[in-house]
Design a protein around this motif. Structure first.
Motif, short mmCIF file in Angstrom:
data_model
loop_
_atom_site.label_atom_id
_atom_site.label_comp_id
_atom_site.label_asym_id
_atom_site.label_seq_id
_atom_site.Cartn_x
_atom_site.Cartn_y
_atom_site.Cartn_z
N LEU A 76 -16.71 3.19 -1.89
CA LEU A 76 -15.75 3.66 -0.90
C LEU A 76 -15.24 2.48 -0.08
CD1 LEU A 76 -14.31 6.00 0.60
CD2 LEU A 76 -16.31 6.11 2.10
N VAL A 77 -13.92 2.31 -0.07
CA VAL A 77 -13.29 1.25 0.71
C VAL A 77 -12.34 1.90 1.71
CG1 VAL A 77 -11.77 -0.75 0.66
CG2 VAL A 77 -13.48 -0.43 -1.14
N ILE A 78 -12.46 1.52 2.97
CA ILE A 78 -11.56 2.03 4.01
C ILE A 78 -10.78 0.85 4.58
CG2 ILE A 78 -11.39 3.30 6.18
CD1 ILE A 78 -14.10 4.56 5.55
N ASP A 79 -9.48 0.87 4.41
CA ASP A 79 -8.63 -0.22 4.84
C ASP A 79 -7.47 0.33 5.66
OD1 ASP A 79 -7.29 -2.59 5.18
OD2 ASP A 79 -6.68 -2.83 3.09
N ALA A 80 -7.43 -0.05 6.94
CA ALA A 80 -6.37 0.40 7.85
C ALA A 80 -6.27 1.93 7.88
CB ALA A 80 -5.03 -0.22 7.46
N GLY A 81 -7.41 2.60 7.84
CA GLY A 81 -7.44 4.05 7.90
C GLY A 81 -7.28 4.74 6.56
N GLN A 82 -6.88 4.01 5.52
CA GLN A 82 -6.70 4.59 4.19
C GLN A 82 -8.00 4.42 3.39
OE1 GLN A 82 -4.07 6.28 2.51
NE2 GLN A 82 -5.77 6.55 1.08
N LYS A 83 -8.39 5.48 2.70
CA LYS A 83 -9.61 5.44 1.91
C LYS A 83 -9.29 5.28 0.42
CE LYS A 83 -12.27 8.34 5.12
NZ LYS A 83 -13.08 9.58 5.27
N PHE A 84 -10.17 4.52 -0.26
CA PHE A 84 -10.00 4.28 -1.68
C PHE A 84 -11.35 4.42 -2.39
CE2 PHE A 84 -6.90 1.77 0.63
CZ PHE A 84 -5.71 1.98 -0.05
N LEU A 85 -11.29 4.78 -3.67
CA LEU A 85 -12.46 4.72 -4.54
C LEU A 85 -12.27 3.51 -5.44
CD1 LEU A 85 -12.95 8.47 -5.56
CD2 LEU A 85 -14.23 7.17 -3.85
N LYS A 86 -13.15 2.52 -5.27
CA LYS A 86 -12.98 1.25 -5.98
C LYS A 86 -14.07 1.03 -7.02
CE LYS A 86 -12.55 -3.73 -5.20
NZ LYS A 86 -12.53 -4.81 -4.18
N PRO A 87 -13.72 0.83 -8.29
CA PRO A 87 -14.72 0.47 -9.30
C PRO A 87 -15.20 -0.96 -9.06
CG PRO A 87 -12.69 1.33 -10.30
CD PRO A 87 -12.39 1.03 -8.86
N LEU A 88 -16.42 -1.28 -9.46
CA LEU A 88 -16.91 -2.64 -9.35
C LEU A 88 -16.37 -3.50 -10.48
CD1 LEU A 88 -20.63 -2.08 -8.27
CD2 LEU A 88 -18.63 -2.47 -6.83
#
Length: 221
Positions: free
Chosen positions: A182-194
């Motif tokens: 889980l990545v949260i950037d400037a309020g936006q959430k993302f699902l990030k693969p490694l």
């Protein structure tokens, strides 16, 4: 030994990584009420205290009418009163990705009685956990933390997800759970693969976080 119930609950929340907001959601009450109770600004009823204790896995302790809890001396010897010793080994079932995805939709969590595989963890967790076997190579990385295919990851459905947490989520357009960072950037959430070969997925109301990964196992044979 007797201790005030609110001190133990606050220590327990810290131990499990659970916020007061998350606890209030589990109890179906406002966060303000939980804060007042835990900080002794207001006194809940014994029934309400009992519900709080059950929600954080402390319901097997003896609750007295004065709001204190009977806590065995052997459990907290040589530590401060608000510390809690690690749990003994716990066993949790292995669920398929489909069963894990259905966890968010069921009125009651998946019946662990039907699980064929069980594995032990020594991590501090809630009672609402399951193991999930990693599929594919989207979480395999050439550097840093990596989860090759067939790795077992332990998902704590009671743990709050934060920026950088490894989470299991259910996308609305598929019937399975997926394991991502889980990545949260400037309020936006993302699902990030490694694995950089796979795309990062933005979260726009299209998924439900099932839980946070707190342990992992990989069989070498």
């Amino acid at each position: 030994m007797k201790m005030q119930w609110n001190m133990l609950v606050k220590a327990r929340l810290k131990e499990l990584g659970i916020t007061q907001e998350k606890l209030s959601e589990r109890l179906g009450i406002t966060q303000g009420a939980v804060a007042h109770w835990l900080n002794k600004r207001r006194e809940p009823s014994l029934e309400q205290i009992s519900q709080i204790l059950k929600a954080v896995g402390l319901d097997k302790l003896t609750l007295h009418s004065d709001g204190t809890l009977e806590y065995p001396d052997s459990v907290i010897s040589n530590v401060t009163q608000i510390d809690i010793q690690p749990f003994d080994k716990r066993r949790f079932p292995v669920l398929s990705s489909v069963q894990a995805g259905a966890w968010t939709e069921a009125v009651e969590p998946y019946s662990t009685i039907e699980a064929d595989e069980w594995y032990i963890t020594t991590e501090r967790t809630s009672d609402r956990c399951f193991w999930l076997r990693v599929q594919g190579d989207s979480m395999t990385s050439a550097t840093g933390v990596s989860f090759p295919e067939d790795t077992l990851v332990l998902v704590d459905t009671f743990r709050d997800a934060e920026n950088g947490s490894l989470v299991v989520a259910k996308l609305t357009d598929v019937n399975e759970a997926t394991f991502k960072k889980l990545v949260i950037d400037a309020g936006q959430k993302f699902l990030k693969p490694l694995n950089p070969a796979y795309p990062t997925l933005p979260i726009n109301g299209n998924c439900k976080i099932i839980g946070v990964v707190v342990d992992a196992k990989l069989k070498l044979i």
